[in-house]
Design a protein around this motif. Structure first.
Motif, PDB file in Angstrom:
ATOM      1  N   THR A  63       0.761  -1.259   0.251  1.00  0.00           N
ATOM      2  CA  THR A  63       0.132  -0.117  -0.010  1.00  0.00           C
ATOM      3  C   THR A  63       0.913   1.140  -0.015  1.00  0.00           C
ATOM      4  O   THR A  63       0.632   2.381  -0.396  1.00  0.00           O
ATOM      5  CB  THR A  63      -0.928   0.073   1.330  1.00  0.00           C
ATOM      6  OG1 THR A  63      -0.219  -0.276   2.427  1.00  0.00           O
ATOM      7  CG2 THR A  63      -2.214  -0.915   0.981  1.00  0.00           C
ATOM      8  N   GLY A  70      -4.852 -13.770  -4.496  1.00  0.00           N
ATOM      9  CA  GLY A  70      -5.473 -12.527  -4.808  1.00  0.00           C
ATOM     10  C   GLY A  70      -4.511 -11.246  -4.296  1.00  0.00           C
ATOM     11  O   GLY A  70      -4.504 -10.221  -5.182  1.00  0.00           O
ATOM     12  N   GLN A 107     -10.248  -6.466  -2.167  1.00  0.00           N
ATOM     13  CA  GLN A 107     -11.303  -7.628  -2.311  1.00  0.00           C
ATOM     14  C   GLN A 107     -10.959  -8.806  -1.611  1.00  0.00           C
ATOM     15  O   GLN A 107     -11.684  -9.654  -1.249  1.00  0.00           O
ATOM     16  CB  GLN A 107     -11.553  -7.909  -3.900  1.00  0.00           C
ATOM     17  CG  GLN A 107     -11.964  -6.786  -4.582  1.00  0.00           C
ATOM     18  CD  GLN A 107     -13.667  -6.377  -4.251  1.00  0.00           C
ATOM     19  OE1 GLN A 107     -13.964  -5.892  -3.415  1.00  0.00           O
ATOM     20  NE2 GLN A 107     -14.507  -7.306  -4.723  1.00  0.00           N
ATOM     21  N   ILE A 129       0.383  -6.186  -9.561  1.00  0.00           N
ATOM     22  CA  ILE A 129      -0.194  -4.946 -10.548  1.00  0.00           C
ATOM     23  C   ILE A 129       0.397  -3.681  -9.998  1.00  0.00           C
ATOM     24  O   ILE A 129       1.126  -2.803 -10.942  1.00  0.00           O
ATOM     25  CB  ILE A 129      -1.450  -5.135 -10.616  1.00  0.00           C
ATOM     26  CG1 ILE A 129      -2.187  -6.121 -11.159  1.00  0.00           C
ATOM     27  CG2 ILE A 129      -2.175  -3.660 -11.261  1.00  0.00           C
ATOM     28  CD1 ILE A 129      -3.810  -6.286 -11.208  1.00  0.00           C
ATOM     29  N   VAL A 130       0.339  -3.526  -8.415  1.00  0.00           N
ATOM     30  CA  VAL A 130       0.698  -2.336  -8.344  1.00  0.00           C
ATOM     31  C   VAL A 130       2.428  -2.156  -8.524  1.00  0.00           C
ATOM     32  O   VAL A 130       2.957  -0.932  -8.837  1.00  0.00           O
ATOM     33  CB  VAL A 130       0.603  -2.212  -6.624  1.00  0.00           C
ATOM     34  CG1 VAL A 130       1.237  -1.002  -6.007  1.00  0.00           C
ATOM     35  CG2 VAL A 130      -1.147  -2.033  -6.389  1.00  0.00           C
ATOM     36  N   MET A 162      -6.295  -0.159  -9.655  1.00  0.00           N
ATOM     37  CA  MET A 162      -6.990  -1.544  -9.808  1.00  0.00           C
ATOM     38  C   MET A 162      -6.409  -2.570  -8.839  1.00  0.00           C
ATOM     39  O   MET A 162      -6.875  -3.462  -8.338  1.00  0.00           O
ATOM     40  CB  MET A 162      -6.837  -1.932 -11.206  1.00  0.00           C
ATOM     41  CG  MET A 162      -7.629  -0.973 -12.345  1.00  0.00           C
ATOM     42  SD  MET A 162      -7.099  -1.202 -13.982  1.00  0.00           S
ATOM     43  CE  MET A 162      -7.326  -3.023 -14.252  1.00  0.00           C
ATOM     44  N   GLY A 163      -5.125  -2.408  -8.715  1.00  0.00           N
ATOM     45  CA  GLY A 163      -4.333  -3.156  -7.785  1.00  0.00           C
ATOM     46  C   GLY A 163      -4.657  -3.200  -6.447  1.00  0.00           C
ATOM     47  O   GLY A 163      -4.579  -4.308  -5.793  1.00  0.00           O
ATOM     48  N   ILE A 164      -4.731  -1.980  -5.986  1.00  0.00           N
ATOM     49  CA  ILE A 164      -5.089  -1.800  -4.562  1.00  0.00           C
ATOM     50  C   ILE A 164      -6.695  -2.379  -4.464  1.00  0.00           C
ATOM     51  O   ILE A 164      -6.813  -2.980  -3.245  1.00  0.00           O
ATOM     52  CB  ILE A 164      -5.075  -0.628  -4.321  1.00  0.00           C
ATOM     53  CG1 ILE A 164      -3.493  -0.030  -4.268  1.00  0.00           C
ATOM     54  CG2 ILE A 164      -5.701  -0.204  -2.835  1.00  0.00           C
ATOM     55  CD1 ILE A 164      -3.326   1.714  -4.120  1.00  0.00           C
ATOM     56  N   TYR A 165      -7.393  -2.242  -5.224  1.00  0.00           N
ATOM     57  CA  TYR A 165      -8.675  -2.526  -5.352  1.00  0.00           C
ATOM     58  C   TYR A 165      -8.804  -4.141  -5.244  1.00  0.00           C
ATOM     59  O   TYR A 165      -9.494  -4.637  -4.339  1.00  0.00           O
ATOM     60  CB  TYR A 165      -9.786  -2.021  -6.384  1.00  0.00           C
ATOM     61  CG  TYR A 165     -10.926  -2.574  -6.442  1.00  0.00           C
ATOM     62  CD1 TYR A 165     -12.173  -2.264  -5.528  1.00  0.00           C
ATOM     63  CD2 TYR A 165     -11.639  -3.845  -7.228  1.00  0.00           C
ATOM     64  CE1 TYR A 165     -13.246  -2.473  -5.552  1.00  0.00           C
ATOM     65  CE2 TYR A 165     -12.811  -4.312  -7.301  1.00  0.00           C
ATOM     66  CZ  TYR A 165     -13.665  -3.444  -6.325  1.00  0.00           C
ATOM     67  OH  TYR A 165     -14.932  -4.002  -6.537  1.00  0.00           O
ATOM     68  N   MET A 166      -8.109  -4.813  -5.914  1.00  0.00           N
ATOM     69  CA  MET A 166      -7.737  -6.151  -5.996  1.00  0.00           C
ATOM     70  C   MET A 166      -7.513  -6.753  -4.414  1.00  0.00           C
ATOM     71  O   MET A 166      -7.867  -7.779  -4.174  1.00  0.00           O
ATOM     72  CB  MET A 166      -6.729  -6.704  -6.906  1.00  0.00           C
ATOM     73  CG  MET A 166      -6.841  -8.274  -7.212  1.00  0.00           C
ATOM     74  SD  MET A 166      -5.816  -8.632  -8.679  1.00  0.00           S
ATOM     75  CE  MET A 166      -5.999 -10.196  -8.563  1.00  0.00           C
ATOM     76  N   ILE A 167      -6.626  -6.040  -3.948  1.00  0.00           N
ATOM     77  CA  ILE A 167      -5.961  -6.353  -2.726  1.00  0.00           C
ATOM     78  C   ILE A 167      -7.030  -6.131  -1.437  1.00  0.00           C
ATOM     79  O   ILE A 167      -7.398  -7.083  -0.729  1.00  0.00           O
ATOM     80  CB  ILE A 167      -4.734  -5.513  -2.213  1.00  0.00           C
ATOM     81  CG1 ILE A 167      -3.645  -5.924  -3.058  1.00  0.00           C
ATOM     82  CG2 ILE A 167      -4.488  -5.521  -0.704  1.00  0.00           C
ATOM     83  CD1 ILE A 167      -2.428  -4.949  -2.876  1.00  0.00           C
ATOM     84  N   GLY A 173      -2.653  -8.663  -6.816  1.00  0.00           N
ATOM     85  CA  GLY A 173      -2.883  -7.117  -6.805  1.00  0.00           C
ATOM     86  C   GLY A 173      -1.408  -6.549  -6.507  1.00  0.00           C
ATOM     87  O   GLY A 173      -1.175  -5.598  -7.201  1.00  0.00           O
TER      88      GLY A 173
END
Length: 303
Positions: A99, A268, A139, A275-276, A132-137, A272
């Motif tokens: 993060t 997941g 989730q 991606i980040v 998008m990566g943070i949103y995936m984390i 994420g």
């Protein structure tokens, strides 16, 4: 500059980043609260930097205006570290480090706004990928929401003081700035502890906490900072920026090695994180390529 000297500086840079990555490990090992941990850390770091400045006989006095600026920015630095260590204590080292990588996203938006410049399209695209990566984390790691939010807030603070330091370092010594910022962090954290009653809580350190705090304050803050500044004199800004993106990678690998099962996350999370970190890592490379292409086009038009 000889190839051997360049390689030596690259190795020193990687060692410095490895030390920075170890900061999260120490934050997890130290048993005291995040606010007490930061109070001790900035105190030890300020003393260490004062000794360094005294031994190297550097001018330590600054103008009143600069002093106020350094102390105020130091407050943001202190808040950044409190949030970082709090994120570690309520989640994991891996969550806090990933993060924290959202620093690139915040800076790509805040720096143009503060400097009154247009936000670059590529910066916005990279920001979207990071979101998008943070949103995936979010989730897949909903049980660590408090740690994720603290880590994101921590990255926001890091962006603010990084932008401020980029301006101030043009007029003052980087080491002197850091010394006063450590004093500022110590002052503001102390003020907060005074009003919140944290000074009334038990602040006595056990032997292991004392050892870890000395390593954190001296090695991971003062020494690592001096090493980082030293290599910046020899290596390009691009090399330093690109290599610094390895900090979360080193930190996560160290955490998995030291804490084992505790740091094992869901697939997941790693998706994420990939991606980040991928967006953060390739951002300086892509930006340099685009800027070089623009310069080449300008040169062709001229000739």
């Amino acid at each position: 500059m000889s190839k051997i000297k360049i390689n030596q500086n690259v190795l020193i840079l990687h060692l410095t980043i490895l030390i920075w990555g170890f900061t999260g490990i120490l934050g997890n090992l130290i048993s005291i609260s995040a606010i007490h941990l930061v109070w001790y850390r900035v105190l030890i770091a300020a003393i260490s930097l004062w000794i360094y400045l005294a031994v190297s006989k550097q001018q330590i006095l600054v103008k009143r205006k600069d002093f106020i600026s350094f102390i105020m920015v130091g407050g943001v630095v202190g808040l950044h570290w409190v949030l970082f260590f709090y994120a570690i204590k309520v989640s994991t080292v891996s969550v806090a480090l990933v993060t924290l990588s959202s620093l690139t996203l915040y800076t790509s938006i805040l720096e143009p706004l503060i400097n009154k410049k247009k936000i670059a399209l590529m910066d916005m695209l990279v920001g979207v990928v990071i979101i998008m990566g943070i949103y995936m984390i979010f989730q897949f790691e909903s049980n660590y929401i408090e740690g994720i939010l603290a880590g994101l807030a921590c990255a926001f603070c890091a962006s603010i003081f990084s932008i401020a330091n980029a301006r101030m370092v043009k007029k003052s010594s980087a080491t002197v700035i850091t010394f006063y910022e450590m004093l500022g962090a110590f002052f503001w954290v102390s003020v907060f502890m005074l009003f919140s009653g944290d000074f009334n809580e038990k602040m006595v350190l056990n032997q292991s906490d004392l050892i870890y705090l000395l390593i954190l304050g001296v090695l991971c803050t003062a020494v690592a900072y001096v090493l980082g500044v030293a290599v910046m004199k020899e290596l390009s800004a691009f090399t330093v920026a690109l290599t610094t993106n390895l900090e979360p990678v080193y930190g996560i690998l160290l955490a998995m090695l030291i804490f084992g099962q505790k740091e094992t996350m869901s697939l997941g999370f790693y998706g994420g994180a990939a991606i980040v970190l991928g967006a953060v890592f390739f951002y300086p490379y892509l930006k340099t390529k685009i800027e070089k292409r623009k310069q080449d086009l300008v040169i062709r038009k001229i000739y």
